[in-house]
Design a protein around this motif. Structure first.
Motif, PDB file in Angstrom:
ATOM      1  N   LYS A 374     -29.310   0.816 -22.609  1.00 19.11           N
ATOM      2  CA  LYS A 374     -28.107   0.989 -22.763  1.00 19.11           C
ATOM      3  C   LYS A 374     -27.372   2.165 -22.148  1.00 19.11           C
ATOM      4  O   LYS A 374     -28.264   3.269 -22.459  1.00 19.11           O
ATOM      5  CB  LYS A 374     -27.740   0.963 -24.222  1.00 19.11           C
ATOM      6  CG  LYS A 374     -28.028  -0.466 -24.688  1.00 19.11           C
ATOM      7  CD  LYS A 374     -27.920  -0.467 -26.470  1.00 19.11           C
ATOM      8  CE  LYS A 374     -28.250  -1.757 -26.936  1.00 19.11           C
ATOM      9  NZ  LYS A 374     -28.027  -1.793 -28.574  1.00 19.11           N
ATOM     10  N   ASP A 375     -26.517   2.188 -21.356  1.00 22.61           N
ATOM     11  CA  ASP A 375     -26.064   3.455 -20.579  1.00 22.61           C
ATOM     12  C   ASP A 375     -25.118   4.447 -21.671  1.00 22.61           C
ATOM     13  O   ASP A 375     -24.095   3.761 -22.036  1.00 22.61           O
ATOM     14  CB  ASP A 375     -25.403   3.090 -19.466  1.00 22.61           C
ATOM     15  CG  ASP A 375     -25.309   4.262 -18.588  1.00 22.61           C
ATOM     16  OD1 ASP A 375     -25.314   5.407 -19.038  1.00 22.61           O
ATOM     17  OD2 ASP A 375     -24.954   4.043 -17.214  1.00 22.61           O
ATOM     18  N   TRP A 376     -25.602   5.506 -22.041  1.00 20.01           N
ATOM     19  CA  TRP A 376     -24.496   6.406 -22.848  1.00 20.01           C
ATOM     20  C   TRP A 376     -23.311   6.626 -22.350  1.00 20.01           C
ATOM     21  O   TRP A 376     -22.304   7.073 -22.973  1.00 20.01           O
ATOM     22  CB  TRP A 376     -25.318   7.435 -23.567  1.00 20.01           C
ATOM     23  CG  TRP A 376     -25.691   8.475 -22.371  1.00 20.01           C
ATOM     24  CD1 TRP A 376     -27.057   8.486 -21.500  1.00 20.01           C
ATOM     25  CD2 TRP A 376     -25.024   9.336 -21.810  1.00 20.01           C
ATOM     26  NE1 TRP A 376     -27.068   9.422 -20.659  1.00 20.01           N
ATOM     27  CE2 TRP A 376     -25.900   9.997 -20.734  1.00 20.01           C
ATOM     28  CE3 TRP A 376     -23.682   9.947 -21.826  1.00 20.01           C
ATOM     29  CZ2 TRP A 376     -25.090  11.251 -19.962  1.00 20.01           C
ATOM     30  CZ3 TRP A 376     -23.056  11.213 -21.340  1.00 20.01           C
ATOM     31  CH2 TRP A 376     -24.140  11.683 -20.230  1.00 20.01           C
ATOM     32  N   ARG A 377     -23.329   6.547 -20.824  1.00 20.75           N
ATOM     33  CA  ARG A 377     -22.173   7.033 -20.166  1.00 20.75           C
ATOM     34  C   ARG A 377     -21.051   6.185 -20.143  1.00 20.75           C
ATOM     35  O   ARG A 377     -19.936   6.348 -19.695  1.00 20.75           O
ATOM     36  CB  ARG A 377     -22.404   7.367 -18.756  1.00 20.75           C
ATOM     37  CG  ARG A 377     -23.646   8.612 -18.470  1.00 20.75           C
ATOM     38  CD  ARG A 377     -23.991   8.628 -17.085  1.00 20.75           C
ATOM     39  NE  ARG A 377     -24.355   7.164 -16.385  1.00 20.75           N
ATOM     40  CZ  ARG A 377     -24.571   6.993 -15.197  1.00 20.75           C
ATOM     41  NH1 ARG A 377     -24.180   7.937 -14.022  1.00 20.75           N
ATOM     42  NH2 ARG A 377     -25.052   5.927 -14.664  1.00 20.75           N
TER      43      ARG A 377
END
Length: 391
Positions: A374-377
């Protein structure tokens, strides 16, 4: 025997609960409480489904107006349910898969018949599917739902299960066609919902703009943007899922013409995706293959951005030339000249943007485990996108 009789004479727990619940409430109030409880459960079930299978959509839902958020959950949860059927089609008989799609077709038909015959009626007690339960309430409130778009999604998934899901994609055009039939339809459906006249705070400016002379170019630009984003999303989805299909279903869903271009066989790609080891030559060819496919997805994103800039200019031109004073005042209050009703469906392309950036960062190594993390950005990108009106 006496003890047994005493026990049997005692009221049951269920009976006591019913008696307590009946105190002080009329039949109408009971109906309202039951409906709210039913809707709350349906809403939570849809949100749980997205949290488990489509986290990016769960995040994007927060940007929708509260009164229209349920319809976003309906459309996205509907897609997640269809995708689950498609993913499980390889281990189930074709007949069983057909029955599952038929179930959703029947649910749509029933929901449409019900709302057409009695739009203001209370929620039917035998409508138990969370997605349909929530959709029925959205329709009752006056939110538009295009059933034809949802049926097209079913048709596209069915075609995938019997064709590309078995034999693979011939070319990137075939993937884009699937994307148009699924992800673009999601964008169109959400646009229609956001244009619902009964929610003027969200839809008024867009509806007035669509009444201007020369609206055809504006409408075409909108549809083109949603289409490009949907097609790009499809390509990114199959790139991201390529290793899953290889390891779980022994399938290669990368386009056949791109594979042939690299002079590599599907068997070699399958072994490459199923293992950690491979020759440097195979690794380089697969990276080139992934780069070629990802480039098509990126081209669709670029096309969407170009048309989005044209859309901003077109909105300004219509307001300046054909708009009323009220419309001109409304435009001045817009966020960067684009209303929410038009822009929010475009944010569905943001997860694709994040994925393609990560894919480039890891040099198009489709086996890199960081691609599926999962991309925190994404949270920051969605906020930036919404605030600055960028895709």
């Amino acid at each position: 025997m006496l003890l047994s009789s005493r026990v049997l004479d005692r009221p049951t727990v269920g009976y006591l609960k019913r008696q307590i619940s009946n105190i002080g409430y009329s039949k109408q109030e009971h109906e309202i409480l039951w409906r709210e409880e039913k809707l709350s459960k349906a809403r939570n079930d849809c949100m749980d489904l997205l949290q488990k299978h489509d986290v990016s959509s769960y995040l994007l839902s927060k940007f929708y107006p509260r009164e229209l958020r349920d319809m976003f959950l309906v459309v996205k949860a509907f897609n997640s349910n269809l995708a689950k059927i498609a993913l499980g089609s390889s281990i189930e008989s074709n007949q069983f898969t057909k029955l599952k799609f038929g179930f959703w077709q029947e649910q749509l038909d029933r929901c449409e018949r019900d709302i057409s015959s009695s739009p203001n009626s209370t929620l039917p007690r035998n409508m138990g599917e969370p997605v349909v339960t929530l959709a029925r309430e959205c329709l009752r409130k006056g939110i538009k739902l295009n059933f034809d778009n949802l049926r097209q999604m079913i048709t596209s998934y069915q075609h995938f299960c019997t064709d590309e899901g078995v034999r693979g994609f011939k070319d990137t055009y075939s993937i884009c066609s699937f994307g148009e039939g699924v992800f673009s339809q999601i964008n169109y459906t959400l646009r229609d919902a956001l244009f619902s006249p009964k929610f003027p705070e969200t839809s008024r400016f867009s509806l007035e703009l669509m009444d201007c002379i020369g609206k055809e170019r504006l409408e075409n630009l909108l549809n083109d943007i949603y289409a490009h984003l949907g097609q790009s999303t499809a390509i990114a989805s199959f790139l991201l899922g390529s290793r899953y299909y290889a390891t779980s279903r022994s399938q290669v869903l990368l386009p056949a013409d791109s594979i042939a271009k690299q002079n590599i066989s599907q068997e070699e790609i399958l072994r490459f995706l199923q293992s950690e080891d491979s020759s440097q030559q195979i690794d380089e060819k697969v990276r080139e293959l992934v780069f070629d496919v990802a480039t098509v997805a990126n081209d669709h994103l670029l096309s969407a951005r170009i048309k989005f800039n044209d859309l901003k200019s077109e909105i300004h031109n219509l307001v300046d030339k054909e708009g009323s004073l009220e419309l001109k005042l409304g435009w001045e209050q817009l966020n960067h000249g684009v209303p929410d009703a038009m822009f929010l469906p475009m944010m569905n392309g943001l997860p694709t943007v994040c994925f393609l950036e990560k894919l480039e960062k890891y040099d198009f190594d489709i086996r890199n485990p960081n691609l599926s993390i999962k991309d925190w950005r994404l949270a920051w990108k969605t906020y930036r996108s919404y605030s600055n009106r960028v895709i």
